[in-house]
Design a protein around this motif. Structure first.
Motif, PDB file in Angstrom:
ATOM      1  N   PRO A   8       0.820  -1.215   0.000  1.00  0.00           N
ATOM      2  CA  PRO A   8       0.000   0.000   0.000  1.00  0.00           C
ATOM      3  C   PRO A   8       0.857   1.271   0.000  1.00  0.00           C
ATOM      4  N   GLY A   9       0.577   2.153  -0.965  1.00  0.00           N
ATOM      5  CA  GLY A   9       1.299   3.414  -1.072  1.00  0.00           C
ATOM      6  C   GLY A   9       2.652   3.311  -1.758  1.00  0.00           C
ATOM      7  N   MET A  10       2.947   2.153  -2.298  1.00  0.00           N
ATOM      8  CA  MET A  10       4.254   1.934  -2.921  1.00  0.00           C
ATOM      9  C   MET A  10       4.099   1.491  -4.381  1.00  0.00           C
ATOM     10  N   ALA A  11       5.103   1.796  -5.185  1.00  0.00           N
ATOM     11  CA  ALA A  11       5.196   1.300  -6.558  1.00  0.00           C
ATOM     12  C   ALA A  11       6.325   0.278  -6.586  1.00  0.00           C
ATOM     13  N   ARG A  12       6.161  -0.769  -7.391  1.00  0.00           N
ATOM     14  CA  ARG A  12       7.131  -1.870  -7.406  1.00  0.00           C
ATOM     15  C   ARG A  12       7.770  -2.012  -8.789  1.00  0.00           C
ATOM     16  N   LEU A  13       9.069  -2.244  -8.782  1.00  0.00           N
ATOM     17  CA  LEU A  13       9.834  -2.575  -9.977  1.00  0.00           C
ATOM     18  C   LEU A  13      10.584  -3.862  -9.675  1.00  0.00           C
ATOM     19  N   GLU A  14      10.399  -4.867 -10.515  1.00  0.00           N
ATOM     20  CA  GLU A  14      11.100  -6.136 -10.342  1.00  0.00           C
ATOM     21  C   GLU A  14      11.977  -6.409 -11.560  1.00  0.00           C
ATOM     22  N   VAL A  15      13.203  -6.814 -11.301  1.00  0.00           N
ATOM     23  CA  VAL A  15      14.120  -7.228 -12.354  1.00  0.00           C
ATOM     24  C   VAL A  15      14.391  -8.708 -12.137  1.00  0.00           C
ATOM     25  N   VAL A  16      14.054  -9.505 -13.145  1.00  0.00           N
ATOM     26  CA  VAL A  16      14.195 -10.951 -13.056  1.00  0.00           C
ATOM     27  C   VAL A  16      15.424 -11.378 -13.847  1.00  0.00           C
ATOM     28  N   TYR A  17      16.303 -12.092 -13.184  1.00  0.00           N
ATOM     29  CA  TYR A  17      17.526 -12.594 -13.798  1.00  0.00           C
ATOM     30  C   TYR A  17      17.453 -14.111 -13.806  1.00  0.00           C
ATOM     31  N   GLN A  18      17.387 -14.689 -14.974  1.00  0.00           N
ATOM     32  CA  GLN A  18      17.276 -16.145 -15.082  1.00  0.00           C
ATOM     33  C   GLN A  18      18.656 -16.767 -15.268  1.00  0.00           C
ATOM     34  N   GLY A  19      19.471 -16.640 -14.240  1.00  0.00           N
ATOM     35  CA  GLY A  19      20.824 -17.161 -14.273  1.00  0.00           C
ATOM     36  C   GLY A  19      20.987 -18.284 -13.268  1.00  0.00           C
ATOM     37  N   ALA A  20      22.159 -18.326 -12.679  1.00  0.00           N
ATOM     38  CA  ALA A  20      22.515 -19.405 -11.760  1.00  0.00           C
ATOM     39  C   ALA A  20      21.863 -19.281 -10.388  1.00  0.00           C
ATOM     40  N   GLY A  21      21.367 -18.095 -10.060  1.00  0.00           N
ATOM     41  CA  GLY A  21      20.825 -17.882  -8.720  1.00  0.00           C
ATOM     42  C   GLY A  21      21.943 -17.538  -7.754  1.00  0.00           C
ATOM     43  N   ILE A  22      21.578 -17.241  -6.530  1.00  0.00           N
ATOM     44  CA  ILE A  22      22.539 -16.833  -5.503  1.00  0.00           C
ATOM     45  C   ILE A  22      22.542 -17.871  -4.395  1.00  0.00           C
ATOM     46  N   ASP A  23      23.721 -18.303  -4.042  1.00  0.00           N
ATOM     47  CA  ASP A  23      23.899 -19.291  -2.975  1.00  0.00           C
ATOM     48  C   ASP A  23      23.277 -18.756  -1.680  1.00  0.00           C
ATOM     49  N   PRO A  24      22.393 -19.517  -1.035  1.00  0.00           N
ATOM     50  CA  PRO A  24      21.760 -19.049   0.205  1.00  0.00           C
ATOM     51  C   PRO A  24      22.769 -18.662   1.291  1.00  0.00           C
TER      52      PRO A  24
END
Length: 85
Positions: A8-24
Motif C-alpha cells: 500500500p502506497g508503494m510502486a514496485r519494480l522487479e528485475v528478473v535474472y534467469q541465471g545461476a541464482g545466488i547461494d543461500p
C-alpha cells in the motif's frame, strides 16, 4: 522487468535474472559494501553496485530486496513511495 503496484502506497519494480541464482549462504551479504564473489581487478566491479543501489532506494523511503533459487535465478524487487503529481 515488471512494473506495478507494490505494498500500500508503494510502486514496485522487479528485475528478473534467469541465471545461476545466488547461494543461500551469501544471500544475506549481497547488499554489504565491497562484498563480491569474484576476484577484483581487470575491469571487474568492486562490490559496490548493490550496496549503493540499496542506500539510494532506502534514502527515498523504499526497499530493495532479492529472492533467489540456485539453478533458477533471482528476482530483485524495489518498492518506492508513490508521489502525487
Amino acid at each position: 522487468m515488471r512494473v506495478g503496484p507494490g505494498s500500500p502506497g508503494m510502486a514496485r519494480l522487479e528485475v528478473v535474472y534467469q541465471g545461476a541464482g545466488i547461494d543461500p549462504a551469501i544471500l544475506d551479504r549481497i547488499f554489504e559494501p565491497s562484498f563480491t564473489t569474484r576476484s577484483v581487478g581487470d575491469g571487474r566491479g568492486v562490490g559496490l553496485g548493490l550496496s549503493i543501489s540499496h542506500s539510494i532506494v532506502a534514502a527515498h523511503g523504499g526497499t530493495l530486496t532479492v529472492g533467489s533459487e540456485v539453478g533458477k535465478g533471482s528476482t530483485f524487487r524495489t518498492e518506492l513511495p508513490v508521489v502525487d503529481p
